[in-house]
Design a protein around this motif. Sequence first.
Motif, mmCIF file in Angstrom:
data_model
loop_
_atom_site.group_PDB
_atom_site.id
_atom_site.type_symbol
_atom_site.label_atom_id
_atom_site.label_comp_id
_atom_site.label_asym_id
_atom_site.label_seq_id
_atom_site.Cartn_x
_atom_site.Cartn_y
_atom_site.Cartn_z
ATOM 1 N N HIS A 1 67.139 23.998 70.862
ATOM 2 C CA HIS A 1 67.602 24.818 71.983
ATOM 3 C C HIS A 1 67.837 26.250 71.499
ATOM 4 C CE1 HIS A 1 69.297 25.245 76.031
ATOM 5 N NE2 HIS A 1 70.068 26.168 75.472
ATOM 6 N N ASP A 2 67.096 27.182 72.070
ATOM 7 C CA ASP A 2 67.269 28.603 71.782
ATOM 8 C C ASP A 2 68.047 29.219 72.938
ATOM 9 O OD1 ASP A 2 65.781 28.250 69.484
ATOM 10 O OD2 ASP A 2 63.939 29.105 70.302
ATOM 11 N N SER A 3 69.370 29.228 72.817
ATOM 12 C CA SER A 3 70.233 29.668 73.902
ATOM 13 C C SER A 3 70.035 31.149 74.207
ATOM 14 C CB SER A 3 71.701 29.417 73.545
ATOM 15 O OG SER A 3 72.526 29.878 74.591
ATOM 16 N N LEU A 4 70.096 31.465 75.486
ATOM 17 C CA LEU A 4 70.014 32.855 75.941
ATOM 18 C C LEU A 4 71.399 33.456 76.139
ATOM 19 C CD1 LEU A 4 67.127 32.432 78.549
ATOM 20 C CD2 LEU A 4 66.971 33.085 76.134
ATOM 21 N N THR A 5 72.457 32.651 75.919
ATOM 22 C CA THR A 5 73.831 33.130 76.044
ATOM 23 C C THR A 5 74.194 33.908 74.781
ATOM 24 O OG1 THR A 5 74.361 31.172 77.364
ATOM 25 C CG2 THR A 5 76.220 32.409 76.432
ATOM 26 N N PRO A 6 74.596 35.169 74.926
ATOM 27 C CA PRO A 6 74.780 36.042 73.761
ATOM 28 C C PRO A 6 75.751 35.532 72.696
ATOM 29 C CG PRO A 6 74.815 37.336 75.779
ATOM 30 C CD PRO A 6 74.787 35.887 76.186
ATOM 31 N N ASP A 7 76.808 34.801 73.084
ATOM 32 C CA ASP A 7 77.773 34.334 72.084
ATOM 33 C C ASP A 7 77.607 32.863 71.724
ATOM 34 O OD1 ASP A 7 78.679 33.268 74.494
ATOM 35 O OD2 ASP A 7 80.795 33.548 73.998
ATOM 36 N N SER A 8 76.529 32.236 72.179
ATOM 37 C CA SER A 8 76.318 30.816 71.901
ATOM 38 C C SER A 8 76.014 30.581 70.425
ATOM 39 C CB SER A 8 75.148 30.281 72.729
ATOM 40 O OG SER A 8 74.812 28.968 72.299
ATOM 41 N N PRO A 9 76.595 29.533 69.842
ATOM 42 C CA PRO A 9 76.248 29.160 68.472
ATOM 43 C C PRO A 9 74.794 28.694 68.334
ATOM 44 C CG PRO A 9 78.322 28.142 69.126
ATOM 45 C CD PRO A 9 77.714 28.721 70.366
ATOM 46 N N LEU A 10 74.089 28.530 69.453
ATOM 47 C CA LEU A 10 72.697 28.075 69.426
ATOM 48 C C LEU A 10 71.707 29.215 69.670
ATOM 49 C CD1 LEU A 10 73.098 24.785 71.517
ATOM 50 C CD2 LEU A 10 73.358 25.088 69.047
ATOM 51 N N ARG A 11 72.195 30.446 69.728
ATOM 52 C CA ARG A 11 71.301 31.587 70.006
ATOM 53 C C ARG A 11 70.357 31.836 68.828
ATOM 54 N NH1 ARG A 11 76.315 33.475 68.594
ATOM 55 N NH2 ARG A 11 76.429 35.163 67.040
ATOM 56 N N GLU A 12 69.187 32.343 69.132
ATOM 57 C CA GLU A 12 68.216 32.685 68.088
ATOM 58 C C GLU A 12 68.782 33.747 67.154
ATOM 59 O OE1 GLU A 12 63.784 32.607 68.876
ATOM 60 O OE2 GLU A 12 64.581 33.044 70.879
ATOM 61 N N GLY A 13 68.474 33.619 65.880
ATOM 62 C CA GLY A 13 68.935 34.582 64.895
ATOM 63 C C GLY A 13 70.301 34.280 64.317
ATOM 64 N N TYR A 14 71.001 33.294 64.869
ATOM 65 C CA TYR A 14 72.328 32.893 64.397
ATOM 66 C C TYR A 14 72.149 31.609 63.575
ATOM 67 C CZ TYR A 14 77.308 31.647 64.642
ATOM 68 O OH TYR A 14 78.605 31.316 64.337
ATOM 69 N N PRO A 15 72.906 31.438 62.485
ATOM 70 C CA PRO A 15 72.723 30.244 61.644
ATOM 71 C C PRO A 15 72.835 28.922 62.415
ATOM 72 C CG PRO A 15 74.124 31.825 60.512
ATOM 73 C CD PRO A 15 73.897 32.369 61.899
ATOM 74 N N GLY A 16 73.653 28.887 63.452
ATOM 75 C CA GLY A 16 73.834 27.661 64.227
ATOM 76 C C GLY A 16 72.604 27.224 64.989
#
Length: 194
Positions: A55-70
């Motif tokens: 899941h590549d979240s589009l929510t800016p603060d999501s731990p699942l967003r692209e570019g974030y370790p989560g």
Amino acid sequence: MEIAESAALVVVDVQQGFEEEAYWGPRDNPEADRNIARLLDAWQPSGRPVVFVRHDSLTPDSPLREGYPGNAFKGYVEERRGRGPGPELFLTKSVNSAFYGTPDLDAWLREAGVRQIVVAGIQTNMCAETTARMGGNLGYEVLFALDATHTFDAVGPWGWRLSARELARATAVTLHGGGFASVVRTEDLVASVA
């Protein structure tokens, strides 16, 4: 339980960001990760197809967003990718259903002759359930590995609160009672694949 030789294991959103308890809150089923690993360890040597969904979240603060370790898969999933002799698909999505991801899951399954899928992953009542429901609607025989999923407590309208356990039970009843999927246990799936 009969598991077809072509049955695909669909592993939904088993990502590091779901470990961030401060963001998600309390979860259920501490055995989920162990059971997902058991399914992969049974499926891959059998040569059956495996689908890894991220899941590549589009929510800016999501731990699942692209570019974030989560956003990355949990270590035990990542280390199992590419290990089996059977077909494997990696797909990404930004909505609940893996059937609305890239590449097209339905097209890939049909081309591979898959008519039966097993759904496992995170969250039970969100992306795993939505993928199972849609699979059922598209005519697949869906087996939902309830104990190889987990979810989190949630608040709904009017302040209604449900625990993760209550949400998981509601998913099981809805999928089973609604005819979307057969709700099963990891142990039975592993025994049927062996």
